[in-house]
Design a protein around this motif. Structure first.
Motif, PDB file in Angstrom:
ATOM      1  N   THR A  65     -36.130  19.800 -31.986  1.00 44.77           N
ATOM      2  CA  THR A  65     -37.581  20.017 -32.054  1.00 44.77           C
ATOM      3  C   THR A  65     -38.168  20.112 -30.658  1.00 44.77           C
ATOM      4  N   LEU A  66     -37.728  19.223 -29.780  1.00 47.75           N
ATOM      5  CA  LEU A  66     -38.200  19.250 -28.395  1.00 47.75           C
ATOM      6  C   LEU A  66     -37.882  20.584 -27.734  1.00 47.75           C
ATOM      7  N   ALA A  67     -36.741  21.167 -28.057  1.00 48.27           N
ATOM      8  CA  ALA A  67     -36.318  22.420 -27.436  1.00 48.27           C
ATOM      9  C   ALA A  67     -37.364  23.511 -27.615  1.00 48.27           C
ATOM     10  N   ASP A  68     -37.817  23.685 -28.828  1.00 46.58           N
ATOM     11  CA  ASP A  68     -38.807  24.740 -29.074  1.00 46.58           C
ATOM     12  C   ASP A  68     -40.134  24.436 -28.400  1.00 46.58           C
ATOM     13  N   VAL A  69     -40.511  23.166 -28.334  1.00 43.69           N
ATOM     14  CA  VAL A  69     -41.755  22.805 -27.641  1.00 43.69           C
ATOM     15  C   VAL A  69     -41.634  23.143 -26.152  1.00 43.69           C
ATOM     16  N   LEU A  70     -40.500  22.805 -25.544  1.00 43.47           N
ATOM     17  CA  LEU A  70     -40.295  23.101 -24.125  1.00 43.47           C
ATOM     18  C   LEU A  70     -40.313  24.603 -23.863  1.00 43.47           C
ATOM     19  N   ILE A  71     -39.678  25.372 -24.733  1.00 46.90           N
ATOM     20  CA  ILE A  71     -39.666  26.823 -24.555  1.00 46.90           C
ATOM     21  C   ILE A  71     -41.076  27.378 -24.677  1.00 46.90           C
ATOM     22  N   ALA A  74     -42.865  26.532 -21.451  1.00 45.71           N
ATOM     23  CA  ALA A  74     -42.370  27.363 -20.358  1.00 45.71           C
ATOM     24  C   ALA A  74     -42.831  28.804 -20.481  1.00 45.71           C
ATOM     25  N   ALA A  75     -42.959  29.295 -21.702  1.00 52.71           N
ATOM     26  CA  ALA A  75     -43.449  30.660 -21.890  1.00 52.71           C
ATOM     27  C   ALA A  75     -44.896  30.779 -21.431  1.00 52.71           C
ATOM     28  N   GLY A  76     -45.640  29.687 -21.545  1.00 48.00           N
ATOM     29  CA  GLY A  76     -47.024  29.691 -21.084  1.00 48.00           C
ATOM     30  C   GLY A  76     -47.134  29.448 -19.595  1.00 48.00           C
ATOM     31  N   ASP A  77     -46.366  28.488 -19.087  1.00 46.24           N
ATOM     32  CA  ASP A  77     -46.360  28.172 -17.653  1.00 46.24           C
ATOM     33  C   ASP A  77     -45.072  27.419 -17.364  1.00 46.24           C
ATOM     34  N   SER A  78     -44.139  28.092 -16.717  1.00 47.49           N
ATOM     35  CA  SER A  78     -42.825  27.489 -16.496  1.00 47.49           C
ATOM     36  C   SER A  78     -42.891  26.271 -15.590  1.00 47.49           C
ATOM     37  N   ASN A  79     -43.899  26.196 -14.724  1.00 48.51           N
ATOM     38  CA  ASN A  79     -44.065  25.016 -13.875  1.00 48.51           C
ATOM     39  C   ASN A  79     -44.234  23.763 -14.724  1.00 48.51           C
ATOM     40  N   LEU A  80     -45.063  23.861 -15.751  1.00 50.48           N
ATOM     41  CA  LEU A  80     -45.350  22.702 -16.595  1.00 50.48           C
ATOM     42  C   LEU A  80     -44.105  22.219 -17.324  1.00 50.48           C
ATOM     43  N   VAL A 232     -33.023  20.767 -20.294  1.00 50.43           N
ATOM     44  CA  VAL A 232     -34.428  21.015 -19.988  1.00 50.43           C
ATOM     45  C   VAL A 232     -34.572  22.254 -19.107  1.00 50.43           C
ATOM     46  N   LEU A 233     -33.727  22.374 -18.082  1.00 49.93           N
ATOM     47  CA  LEU A 233     -33.796  23.545 -17.210  1.00 49.93           C
ATOM     48  C   LEU A 233     -33.471  24.823 -17.984  1.00 49.93           C
ATOM     49  N   SER A 234     -32.508  24.755 -18.886  1.00 49.32           N
ATOM     50  CA  SER A 234     -32.155  25.930 -19.682  1.00 49.32           C
ATOM     51  C   SER A 234     -33.298  26.326 -20.616  1.00 49.32           C
ATOM     52  N   ALA A 235     -34.029  25.337 -21.119  1.00 46.78           N
ATOM     53  CA  ALA A 235     -35.199  25.639 -21.949  1.00 46.78           C
ATOM     54  C   ALA A 235     -36.283  26.316 -21.121  1.00 46.78           C
ATOM     55  N   VAL A 236     -36.434  25.889 -19.874  1.00 48.06           N
ATOM     56  CA  VAL A 236     -37.397  26.547 -18.984  1.00 48.06           C
ATOM     57  C   VAL A 236     -36.978  28.004 -18.777  1.00 48.06           C
ATOM     58  N   GLN A 237     -35.695  28.240 -18.567  1.00 49.06           N
ATOM     59  CA  GLN A 237     -35.204  29.603 -18.412  1.00 49.06           C
ATOM     60  C   GLN A 237     -35.551  30.452 -19.641  1.00 49.06           C
ATOM     61  N   ALA A 238     -35.295  29.894 -20.815  1.00 49.67           N
ATOM     62  CA  ALA A 238     -35.571  30.641 -22.047  1.00 49.67           C
ATOM     63  C   ALA A 238     -37.057  30.956 -22.183  1.00 49.67           C
ATOM     64  N   GLY A 239     -37.906  30.026 -21.792  1.00 45.15           N
ATOM     65  CA  GLY A 239     -39.343  30.271 -21.853  1.00 45.15           C
ATOM     66  C   GLY A 239     -39.773  31.367 -20.898  1.00 45.15           C
ATOM     67  N   ILE A 240     -39.171  31.412 -19.722  1.00 47.51           N
ATOM     68  CA  ILE A 240     -39.510  32.454 -18.754  1.00 47.51           C
ATOM     69  C   ILE A 240     -39.109  33.828 -19.292  1.00 47.51           C
ATOM     70  N   VAL A 241     -37.937  33.926 -19.906  1.00 46.29           N
ATOM     71  CA  VAL A 241     -37.517  35.208 -20.475  1.00 46.29           C
ATOM     72  C   VAL A 241     -38.494  35.637 -21.567  1.00 46.29           C
ATOM     73  N   THR A 286     -31.727  35.537 -27.390  1.00 48.22           N
ATOM     74  CA  THR A 286     -30.431  34.939 -27.069  1.00 48.22           C
ATOM     75  C   THR A 286     -30.580  33.688 -26.218  1.00 48.22           C
ATOM     76  N   ALA A 287     -31.484  33.736 -25.239  1.00 48.78           N
ATOM     77  CA  ALA A 287     -31.687  32.566 -24.380  1.00 48.78           C
ATOM     78  C   ALA A 287     -32.155  31.370 -25.201  1.00 48.78           C
ATOM     79  N   ARG A 288     -33.063  31.608 -26.136  1.00 49.88           N
ATOM     80  CA  ARG A 288     -33.539  30.515 -27.001  1.00 49.88           C
ATOM     81  C   ARG A 288     -32.408  29.998 -27.887  1.00 49.88           C
TER      82      ARG A 288
END
Length: 404
Positions: A65-71, A74-80, A232-241, A286-288
């Motif tokens: 569940t946390l994974a999708d929240v993080l993505i 990150a899709a909104g603002d990867s810094n956050l 967590v870093l991989s979730a940030v990557q997925a959000g950026i994509v 795929t990243a997600r």
């Protein structure tokens, strides 16, 4: 912070906040405007309490569940999303900790909206195996002194998790952010993730409550934590994509000019442009999916904390880092094939997706994780977390000295 008892309700409130993050993210990046207000909204919505156990006032949500929240964040603002890494990491460490003052106080604080920041790495030492930050006794009190860097999110924190070495053992020393003797500088000068407050933290004889010293002596917990931090870093990557894919679709939707060699004067009807948009969106998918696989491995470990599941989590997190790093790089370069010269306008800030993605991907370099996977595949060598590798190396050194 008003309690929210239902997980679905928490997620709905968090989604309302994340939905608005992208609106000004490009402007915040360009103007170096810290996302303090946005972080506060996320904490009030309960994003920092998702993994806090229910008995402490949290949601006890799964890592999946946390994974999708993080993505989403990150899709909104990867810094956050990256700013949350230290907070989420300490929350997981506390879930492993024995009942006591630190566990009870800090988990309740997280449930009530408090935020944790990390202070681990140091620029003055060659790597994390040789930390100079010290924990000493002065007049019967513990005192913390040293200088840390890459303290992502610490500027926004209420508590700091400071990594030190004592008697060749790694410790987490947790101190209130505004304690006397603590200075934090927003001096991170990387070309991406500029708003993560990943700068310098200085500790000048900071008083430490002995109840807030946690020892990292559980090998399985150490393996899990390394996989979790990478997750967590991989979730940030997925959000950026995903952000890059969404921005590309919006850009193409608004295009009116084409190129003389294009098969049609309407870019929105150009099959090659549509193919490129589709390929970037497929990369986001795929990243997600990769991140969700790691999350599942972490959830399975928490349900059955065995060496086999810890190994699986380490391998999955490493593979996801390698794969998402390649996916992200390709997607954030490829989007310009469909955007043409219009995508280069500074006001769009599309370059930030590549800059932020490259910055996130430079943490824990993927080349070493790929080698770890190769060693396991070819030689059957089990993966080892950083803390366990250091502990094993020190044990071998002690055994060697004893045998001389």
């Amino acid at each position: 912070m008003a309690p929210i008892d239902d997980l679905a309700q928490r997620l709905e409130v968090i989604a309302e906040v994340t939905a608005g993050l992208a609106a000004d993210s490009a402007a915040r990046d360009a103007e170096h405007k810290p996302p303090t207000e946005q972080l506060t909204r996320l904490l009030l919505a309960g994003a920092g309490a998702l993994r806090v156990p229910v008995e402490y006032g949290g949601a006890d949500a799964s890592v999946t569940t946390l994974a999708d929240v993080l993505i989403d964040i990150a899709a909104g603002d990867s810094n956050l999303a990256q700013v949350f890494r230290g907070h989420l990491g300490l929350t997981e460490i506390l879930r492993f900790a024995a009942p006591g003052t630190a566990r009870d106080t800090l988990l309740r604080a997280a449930a009530n909206g408090s935020f944790f920041g990390p202070a681990g790495a140091e620029l003055s030492t060659p790597n994390l195996t040789a930390l100079a930050t010290s924990l000493t006794r002065v007049d019967g009190e513990y005192r913390l002194s040293g200088r840390k860097y890459y303290t992502t999110g610490s500027l926004y924190a209420d508590w700091l998790n400071v990594l030190v070495v004592e008697d060749e053992e790694f410790l987490s020393v947790i101190v209130p952010r505004h304690s006397a003797g603590i200075t934090i500088e927003d001096d991170w000068d990387g070309f991406g993730q500029r708003l993560t407050a990943s700068g310098t933290a200085v500790f000048d004889s900071v008083r430490v409550d002995p109840d807030f010293i946690l020892r990292h002596h559980d090998p399985l917990a150490n393996d899990y934590m390394e996989a979790f931090y990478q997750f967590v870093l991989s979730a940030v990557q997925a959000g950026i994509v995903r952000a890059a894919a969404d921005d590309l679709a919006a850009l193409v939707r608004g295009r009116t000019r084409s190129y003389p060699l294009a098969p049609t004067p309407d870019p929105t009807a150009d099959p090659q442009v549509m193919q490129t948009v589709g390929e970037v969106h497929s990369k986001a998918y795929t990243a997600r999916a990769n991140v969700l696989l790691v999350a599942r491995a972490l959830d399975e470990f928490r349900a059955d904390p065995s060496p086999r599941r810890a190994e699986r989590a380490l391998l999955d997190s490493a593979a996801t880092q390698v794969a998402n790093t390649e996916i992200l790089g390709a997607a954030t370069w490829q989007l310009f094939n469909a955007g043409s010269a219009s995508a280069l306008k500074s006001e769009l800030g599309l370059d930030r997706h590549w800059r932020n993605g490259r910055t996130v991907s430079s943490h824990n370099p993927a080349i070493y994780k790929a080698a770890l996977i190769g060693e396991h595949a070819v030689h059957g060598n089990p993966p080892r977390s950083f803390l366990n590798s250091v502990a094993e190396a020190r044990a071998r050194a002690r055994d060697g000295e004893a045998g001389e």
